[in-house]
Motif scaffolding. Structure first.
Motif, PDB file in Angstrom:
ATOM      1  N   UNK A 552      22.900 -11.679 -29.803  1.00 30.06           N
ATOM      2  CA  UNK A 552      24.064 -11.374 -28.967  1.00 30.06           C
ATOM      3  C   UNK A 552      25.277 -12.201 -29.394  1.00 30.06           C
ATOM      4  N   UNK A 553      25.029 -13.381 -29.976  1.00 29.92           N
ATOM      5  CA  UNK A 553      26.135 -14.193 -30.494  1.00 29.92           C
ATOM      6  C   UNK A 553      26.789 -13.510 -31.684  1.00 29.92           C
ATOM      7  N   UNK A 554      25.958 -12.939 -32.555  1.00 31.68           N
ATOM      8  CA  UNK A 554      26.524 -12.197 -33.691  1.00 31.68           C
ATOM      9  C   UNK A 554      27.360 -11.013 -33.216  1.00 31.68           C
ATOM     10  N   UNK A 555      26.938 -10.406 -32.135  1.00 33.55           N
ATOM     11  CA  UNK A 555      27.631  -9.211 -31.639  1.00 33.55           C
ATOM     12  C   UNK A 555      28.949  -9.542 -30.948  1.00 33.55           C
ATOM     13  N   UNK A 556      28.991 -10.656 -30.202  1.00 36.86           N
ATOM     14  CA  UNK A 556      30.162 -10.917 -29.365  1.00 36.86           C
ATOM     15  C   UNK A 556      30.855 -12.243 -29.657  1.00 36.86           C
ATOM     16  N   UNK A 557      30.222 -13.119 -30.464  1.00 37.79           N
ATOM     17  CA  UNK A 557      30.803 -14.427 -30.723  1.00 37.79           C
ATOM     18  C   UNK A 557      30.264 -15.453 -29.738  1.00 37.79           C
ATOM     19  N   UNK A 558      30.027 -16.663 -30.225  1.00 46.55           N
ATOM     20  CA  UNK A 558      29.401 -17.684 -29.388  1.00 46.55           C
ATOM     21  C   UNK A 558      30.205 -18.018 -28.144  1.00 46.55           C
ATOM     22  N   UNK A 559      31.531 -18.026 -28.289  1.00 45.23           N
ATOM     23  CA  UNK A 559      32.375 -18.390 -27.154  1.00 45.23           C
ATOM     24  C   UNK A 559      32.349 -17.336 -26.056  1.00 45.23           C
ATOM     25  N   UNK A 560      31.753 -16.170 -26.340  1.00 40.45           N
ATOM     26  CA  UNK A 560      31.746 -15.068 -25.360  1.00 40.45           C
ATOM     27  C   UNK A 560      30.367 -14.858 -24.749  1.00 40.45           C
ATOM     28  N   UNK A 561      29.432 -15.748 -25.012  1.00 41.57           N
ATOM     29  CA  UNK A 561      28.051 -15.500 -24.607  1.00 41.57           C
ATOM     30  C   UNK A 561      27.524 -16.634 -23.718  1.00 41.57           C
ATOM     31  N   UNK A 562      26.875 -16.258 -22.614  1.00 40.76           N
ATOM     32  CA  UNK A 562      26.131 -17.188 -21.768  1.00 40.76           C
ATOM     33  C   UNK A 562      24.733 -16.614 -21.565  1.00 40.76           C
ATOM     34  N   UNK A 563      23.708 -17.382 -21.872  1.00 36.67           N
ATOM     35  CA  UNK A 563      22.326 -16.929 -21.697  1.00 36.67           C
ATOM     36  C   UNK A 563      21.630 -17.881 -20.729  1.00 36.67           C
ATOM     37  N   UNK A 564      21.082 -17.320 -19.654  1.00 33.90           N
ATOM     38  CA  UNK A 564      20.356 -18.106 -18.658  1.00 33.90           C
ATOM     39  C   UNK A 564      18.959 -17.514 -18.523  1.00 33.90           C
ATOM     40  N   UNK A 655      24.159  -4.399 -16.009  1.00 32.49           N
ATOM     41  CA  UNK A 655      23.260  -3.751 -16.966  1.00 32.49           C
ATOM     42  C   UNK A 655      21.842  -4.256 -16.723  1.00 32.49           C
ATOM     43  N   UNK A 656      20.860  -3.392 -16.914  1.00 30.23           N
ATOM     44  CA  UNK A 656      19.465  -3.775 -16.703  1.00 30.23           C
ATOM     45  C   UNK A 656      18.631  -3.332 -17.906  1.00 30.23           C
ATOM     46  N   UNK A 657      17.913  -4.274 -18.496  1.00 29.39           N
ATOM     47  CA  UNK A 657      16.981  -3.973 -19.591  1.00 29.39           C
ATOM     48  C   UNK A 657      15.592  -4.426 -19.143  1.00 29.39           C
ATOM     49  N   UNK A 658      14.642  -3.504 -19.138  1.00 27.55           N
ATOM     50  CA  UNK A 658      13.288  -3.796 -18.663  1.00 27.55           C
ATOM     51  C   UNK A 658      12.312  -3.733 -19.830  1.00 27.55           C
ATOM     52  N   UNK A 659      11.464  -4.732 -19.905  1.00 32.11           N
ATOM     53  CA  UNK A 659      10.368  -4.699 -20.865  1.00 32.11           C
ATOM     54  C   UNK A 659       9.168  -4.020 -20.227  1.00 32.11           C
ATOM     55  N   UNK A 660       8.810  -2.840 -20.738  1.00 34.17           N
ATOM     56  CA  UNK A 660       7.643  -2.140 -20.179  1.00 34.17           C
ATOM     57  C   UNK A 660       6.380  -2.893 -20.566  1.00 34.17           C
ATOM     58  N   UNK A 732      23.032  -5.174 -26.075  1.00 32.08           N
ATOM     59  CA  UNK A 732      24.277  -4.985 -26.838  1.00 32.08           C
ATOM     60  C   UNK A 732      24.740  -3.529 -26.746  1.00 32.08           C
ATOM     61  N   UNK A 733      23.790  -2.622 -26.872  1.00 33.53           N
ATOM     62  CA  UNK A 733      24.138  -1.199 -26.814  1.00 33.53           C
ATOM     63  C   UNK A 733      24.724  -0.829 -25.451  1.00 33.53           C
ATOM     64  N   UNK A 734      24.159  -1.363 -24.364  1.00 35.92           N
ATOM     65  CA  UNK A 734      24.677  -1.065 -23.028  1.00 35.92           C
ATOM     66  C   UNK A 734      26.101  -1.585 -22.856  1.00 35.92           C
ATOM     67  N   UNK A 735      26.349  -2.792 -23.350  1.00 36.16           N
ATOM     68  CA  UNK A 735      27.684  -3.387 -23.209  1.00 36.16           C
ATOM     69  C   UNK A 735      28.705  -2.607 -24.030  1.00 36.16           C
ATOM     70  N   UNK A 736      28.342  -2.270 -25.257  1.00 35.67           N
ATOM     71  CA  UNK A 736      29.287  -1.540 -26.116  1.00 35.67           C
ATOM     72  C   UNK A 736      29.511  -0.114 -25.617  1.00 35.67           C
ATOM     73  N   UNK A 737      28.490   0.476 -25.035  1.00 37.99           N
ATOM     74  CA  UNK A 737      28.640   1.823 -24.483  1.00 37.99           C
ATOM     75  C   UNK A 737      29.651   1.815 -23.357  1.00 37.99           C
ATOM     76  N   UNK A 738      29.585   0.809 -22.513  1.00 41.09           N
ATOM     77  CA  UNK A 738      30.530   0.701 -21.411  1.00 41.09           C
ATOM     78  C   UNK A 738      31.944   0.441 -21.941  1.00 41.09           C
TER      79      UNK A 738
END
Length: 741
Positions: A552-564, A655-660, A732-738
């Protein structure tokens, strides 16, 4: 592994080098500092954490020695020609101070020095107990602390990206030793034990010893992923957990200085990191209460602190001359910390990597050592660091920059692995920008004139400021001094109007609403992408830093990403939902005592992470279900969980991503139908939710045992890596789609 290493040393070195039997006794009887059990007091002295066999004691300074015995016991400490006595207090604590001592010089780094024994005799009521600490040396001691880049050990890897391949096989340095806090075991350096030395510690200490030829001891205290707040001690009621466990037990142990490599977990702090780093430095010095040495060449009470300015990571935009992206501001914060007395900064901008852990710690250690050799050991002819911005002068349409540590001249060069930088005299200096009077930044040209840099741009007639390397990861031909050390990134107007400052100016606008308060501003034009990862064991085993965060850092840049991330093994979705949705309430199964107890923990982490941040999107990644195979209301709980997030974050479009969950596991035969129900529910929810997606996990838990494939409940290490990549891809796909909409 440690006991194996100890027996190897005992057989590999001469008999007088190490006495390991007493070390085992001392370790066994004295609990580590982070053990919850407090050792029962005994008449036999239980020594302070650093006082173990093979330790190095700081020279040229009065040396405190402490421990416990029985209350009222008479304690006599003998070392070399000294004997000091005291009486244990009502709590059994005792402390003596040995007179300063001088190290015996080594002829070579391979010398086998004769260690000395410290004897501690405790007497009470006619009984006497004797403790001996063997093979002690007097020399130089450094404390090396931080997070994962300080924690990485040598191992046996050797390549142009790591360190000279013969570093381990030549590591016969009997007077070079390392202790890891709070374990309290000193390792004597040999080819067998060097693999356990921390990389930065090893190369730092080895270079010191090569030049000063005395015993050197390094104490490592590092925790991967830790924030600086966990290491602070300025407010006792809020003392950082890592400080309490790893640093407090060392307080008062004689030091020449301290080395600090941390900041990655605080990168988003930017300028706010500076007061925290200053607090750490002043707080640790105050806790040590170390007196100045009577020798002009000895340690100082305000002992030296050298820190690493973070290297490059990821990539930088090439269309942003203003800079300020990524880790630019936290590097500036480190530069400003140099105003504190007896500090220094190792510049590592040229040895970064796409990922968080740059493999080249060889140069990092050596650059830290140069600071100590110049400032603490009198090697004034050795240039201590790369060029540091000193001042600038506007000369018409040009700006002349002067530097410290450039007295031998400047050059452009390219760094490859651990090899010295290769000069590139015909190259153009990249990542150099100039600001015109109208406030606009432009890419600039730089001309080297001896120790100075002259900056200009044909489009700027009235310049007011200059920046160099003020970005996430500048690469290519960079600026060095002729001594082969890189120039620190700099900004002549400080933080100026870099990205973080622009965010501050937007505090009152609708676009950046909630930045100071930490609330979430929906669909802003500026802000960060928040990713919340949660679930049970197959999320608990996933390390986001391996593949999710990098993606996700590659997609949006480190300054734009927070992961919790917050996950708990073996827990039902009921522990995340605040209300019961089953009627009547279930009497069997995994029923939490408090509904939503895990959700409260998760939201505590989320709200702490987004404090003073502006959030543009929120993506919730969920990997759970194995503990709900007999829960008929699982779908309703999923809906309730998302509603909770929407309400508590005041953010509707999550956005919601579920691992089946996988189609097999330890309970494949017994509960296959229930597993199919959960799988179907997860897919139906993800496909019906407007911003939903799901990922397949069926191929991630296959383990090979001999010729058989075993289907385990949990994923393989490679499986976790792939799972994180799949989560990131869908997020990433959900964010870019929006964004396209």
């Amino acid at each position: 592994m440690r006991s194996k290493a100890k027996s190897t040393i005992a057989t590999g070195l001469v008999a007088g080098l190490a006495v390991f039997g007493s070390l085992r006794i001392c370790v066994a009887e004295s609990k580590p500092a982070d053990d919850k059990e407090v050792p029962a007091l005994t008449l036999a002295a239980q020594c302070g954490l650093p006082f173990r066999d093979n330790a190095v004691l700081q020279q040229e300074i009065p040396l405190p020695v402490w421990g416990t015995s029985l209350p009222g016991a008479r304690v006599m400490v003998t070392f070399d020609t000294q004997t000091k006595t005291t009486v244990a207090d009502a709590d059994g604590n005792w402390r003596v101070v040995l007179d300063s001592m001088t190290a015996v010089k080594l002829a070579t780094v391979n010398d086998v020095p004769v260690g000395k024994t410290m004897t501690i005799v405790c007497e009470k009521d006619g009984e006497k107990a004797v403790r001996e600490i063997s093979n002690l040396l007097v020399g130089e001691v450094w404390l090396c602390a931080g997070q994962s880049n300080m924690a990485g050990k040598m191992g046996r890897a050797g390549s142009p990206k790591h360190f000279p391949p013969d570093s381990i096989e030549k590591a016969y340095y009997p007077a070079l030793r390392q202790m890891i806090s709070p374990k309290g075991e000193w390792l004597v350096c040999s080819p067998e034990t060097a693999v356990w030395f921390k990389k930065v510690c090893f190369f730092f200490a080895r270079r010191l010893q090569r030049d000063i030829l005395v015993p050197v001891g390094v104490i490592n205290a590092a925790v991967g992923g830790s924030k600086i707040e966990a290491w602070l001690n300025q407010r006792p009621p809020e003392r950082g957990s890592h400080y309490g466990k790893m640093i407090a037990p060392l307080e008062g142990f004689g030091l020449r200085g301290m080395v600090w490599y941390q900041g990655e977990s605080n990168a988003s702090d930017g300028r706010r990191y500076q007061p925290k780093l200053e607090s750490l430095i002043t707080g640790w010095r105050a806790a040590w209460q170390q007196p100045d040495s009577k020798s002009a060449a000895g340690p100082r009470g305000e002992f030296s602190v050298y820190f690493v300015q973070l290297p490059g990571i990821g990539s930088s935009p090439t269309d942003n001359p203003v800079g300020g992206d990524g880790r630019a501001d936290i590097r500036q914060a480190c530069f400003e910390t140099l105003a504190i007395k007896n500090t220094g900064m190792a510049v590592t901008i040229d040895i970064g990597d796409l990922r968080e852990h740059p493999p080249n710690k060889y140069d990092t250690g050596i650059r830290l050592a140069r600071l100590a050799l110049h400032n603490d050991y009198g090697l004034k002819s050795l240039v201590p660091s790369g060029p540091l911005y000193k001042s600038h002068k506007i000369e018409g349409s040009t700006v002349r920059i002067t530097f410290d540590n450039a007295q031998n001249g400047l050059m452009l060069a390219v760094k490859e692995g651990f090899l010295p930088p290769r000069p590139t005299p015909d190259a153009r200096l990249p990542w150099l920008s100039i600001q015109g009077k109208d406030g606009t930044w432009h890419w600039a040209d730089g001309k080297i004139e001896g120790p100075e840099l002259v900056v200009s741009c044909k489009d700027v007639k009235e310049p007011i400021a200059v920046r160099y390397g003020y970005t996430q990861h500048p690469v290519g031909s960079l600026l060095y001094n002729k001594d082969g050390l890189p120039a620190s990134p700099f900004s002549t107007n400080g933080y100026g109007d870099s990205a973080s400052v622009r965010m501050d100016k937007l505090d009152s606008s609708s676009e950046a609403a909630g930045l100071a308060s930490g609330s979430v501003a929906e669909e802003t034009a500026v802000g960060k992408h928040l990713f919340i990862l949660s679930g049970q064991s197959n999320m608990a085993g996933l390390d986001p830093d391996v593949s999710f965060t990098p993606a996700v850092t590659r997609a949006f840049g480190e300054s734009r990403v927070l992961v919790v991330k917050d996950a708990a093994s073996g827990m039902s979705i009921r522990s995340w939902c605040k209300s019961n949705l089953e009627h009547p309430p279930p009497a069997v199964g995994r029923i939490p005592k408090v509904r939503g107890e895990l959700y409260a923990l998760l939201m505590g982490k989320v709200k702490a992470a987004i404090k003073e941040q502006t959030i543009q999107t929120v993506t919730f990644v969920w990997m759970q279900g194995e503990s709900d195979l007999r829960n008929p209301s699982y779908g309703a709980y999923l809906q309730a969980l998302i509603r909770q997030l929407q309400d508590d974050l005041d953010f509707k479009n999550i956005n919601v991503v579920i691992g089946r969950i996988s189609d097999n596991g330890l309970d494949r035969t017994k509960r296959l139908e229930e597993r199919k129900f959960i799988r179907r529910t997860q897919v139906e929810f993800a496909e019906s939710y407007p911003r939903g997606a799901w990922v397949d996990t069926d191929d991630l838990n296959d383990r090979k045992q001999g010729d058989k494939i075993v289907h385990d409940l949990h994923y393989t290490p490679e499986g976790f890596k792939i799972l994180a990549e799949r989560f990131a891809e869908e997020a990433i796909a959900l964010i870019k789609k929006r964004a396209e909409k």
